[in-house]
Scaffold this motif. Sequence first.
Motif, PDB file in Angstrom:
ATOM      1  N   ASP A   6       7.802  -4.280  -5.665  1.00 17.81           N
ATOM      2  CA  ASP A   6       7.888  -4.876  -4.323  1.00 17.81           C
ATOM      3  C   ASP A   6       7.221  -4.026  -3.244  1.00 17.81           C
ATOM      4  O   ASP A   6       7.852  -3.631  -2.263  1.00 17.81           O
ATOM      5  CB  ASP A   6       9.347  -5.163  -3.947  1.00 17.81           C
ATOM      6  N   LYS A   7       5.963  -3.711  -3.401  1.00 14.65           N
ATOM      7  CA  LYS A   7       5.132  -2.996  -2.432  1.00 14.65           C
ATOM      8  C   LYS A   7       5.448  -1.512  -2.275  1.00 14.65           C
ATOM      9  O   LYS A   7       4.872  -0.847  -1.432  1.00 14.65           O
ATOM     10  CB  LYS A   7       5.183  -3.660  -1.047  1.00 14.65           C
ATOM     11  N   LEU A  25      -1.128   4.796  -4.054  1.00  9.50           N
ATOM     12  CA  LEU A  25      -2.583   4.921  -4.011  1.00  9.50           C
ATOM     13  C   LEU A  25      -3.166   4.128  -2.850  1.00  9.50           C
ATOM     14  O   LEU A  25      -4.180   4.493  -2.283  1.00  9.50           O
ATOM     15  CB  LEU A  25      -3.200   4.450  -5.331  1.00  9.50           C
ATOM     16  N   VAL A  26      -2.498   3.040  -2.483  1.00  8.90           N
ATOM     17  CA  VAL A  26      -2.881   2.223  -1.333  1.00  8.90           C
ATOM     18  C   VAL A  26      -1.880   2.533  -0.222  1.00  8.90           C
ATOM     19  O   VAL A  26      -0.672   2.424  -0.436  1.00  8.90           O
ATOM     20  CB  VAL A  26      -2.837   0.721  -1.682  1.00  8.90           C
ATOM     21  N   PRO A  27      -2.344   2.934   0.965  1.00  6.31           N
ATOM     22  CA  PRO A  27      -1.401   3.298   2.033  1.00  6.31           C
ATOM     23  C   PRO A  27      -0.428   2.167   2.372  1.00  6.31           C
ATOM     24  O   PRO A  27      -0.812   0.995   2.400  1.00  6.31           O
ATOM     25  CB  PRO A  27      -2.313   3.589   3.225  1.00  6.31           C
ATOM     26  N   ALA A  54       5.565  10.980   1.304  1.00  7.28           N
ATOM     27  CA  ALA A  54       5.501   9.655   0.678  1.00  7.28           C
ATOM     28  C   ALA A  54       4.779   8.625   1.547  1.00  7.28           C
ATOM     29  O   ALA A  54       4.024   7.802   1.039  1.00  7.28           O
ATOM     30  CB  ALA A  54       6.909   9.157   0.342  1.00  7.28           C
ATOM     31  N   PHE A  55       5.000   8.671   2.853  1.00  6.41           N
ATOM     32  CA  PHE A  55       4.386   7.713   3.771  1.00  6.41           C
ATOM     33  C   PHE A  55       3.390   8.396   4.723  1.00  6.41           C
ATOM     34  O   PHE A  55       2.912   7.767   5.658  1.00  6.41           O
ATOM     35  CB  PHE A  55       5.457   7.004   4.604  1.00  6.41           C
ATOM     36  N   VAL A  59      -1.163   4.887   8.749  1.00 10.28           N
ATOM     37  CA  VAL A  59      -1.365   4.577  10.168  1.00 10.28           C
ATOM     38  C   VAL A  59      -1.080   3.120  10.530  1.00 10.28           C
ATOM     39  O   VAL A  59      -0.990   2.791  11.711  1.00 10.28           O
ATOM     40  CB  VAL A  59      -2.779   4.985  10.650  1.00 10.28           C
ATOM     41  N   MET A  60      -0.903   2.254   9.551  1.00  5.36           N
ATOM     42  CA  MET A  60      -0.587   0.846   9.819  1.00  5.36           C
ATOM     43  C   MET A  60       0.887   0.528   9.570  1.00  5.36           C
ATOM     44  O   MET A  60       1.303  -0.615   9.667  1.00  5.36           O
ATOM     45  CB  MET A  60      -1.465  -0.071   8.964  1.00  5.36           C
TER      46      MET A  60
END
Length: 158
Positions: A6-7, A25-27, A54-55, A59-60
Motif C-alpha cells: 500500500d505505497k 526507491l520511489v520518493p 525513511a522519508f 519534497v512532495m
Amino acid sequence: MIANIDKLTYLLDGSKKCATVTKSLVPYSGDIVVPATVEYGGTVYSVSDILDEAFAECVMLRSVVFGENVESIGISAFEGCTALSNVTFSAALHVIGMSAFKGCTALEEFEYPESVTAVPEKCFAGCTALAEIKDHKNLKNVAVDAFKDTAWENAQPD
C-alpha cells in the motif's frame, strides 16, 4: 525481508511479527497513513518504527498520520520534506530521533504526544514556518538547538 505494501516499503521481521517503514526507491509523496498493522503472505505485522531517513527529502510529501503502534521515529526520518505541513501521532510514540523534522519548511505547528519526553538535537531546525509548539508536562529534555531557525525560536524573548 523487504515488502512494498500500500505505497509504503517495510522491513519485515517474521520472528517478532513487526514491520519498520523504510526508504522507498520511489520518493513518498502526497498524504501518507502509516497503518497500525500490515498483512503480507498471510502474516500480520505490527508497524512499530520509522527507520532513519525513511522519508528524507520526499519534497512532495504533504501529511503523515501514524498508526497506533508506531513507537519511534528515526534520525532524519523526515528531514528535508519541504511540503510536509501536517503530522498526526498516536499515543504509542515514545522516541523522536535527532533532526527528525529538520528543514520541513511548511510545518507550521507541532503537538507533542504526552508519551514523548524529549526533543532531541536539531529535531525541528530550519522549520522556518514552525510558529506553534504544543508541549505538555511530561516533556523534560529539550536540546538547545531543537528549534534553531524556526519562527517559534525567533518569537522568543532574548
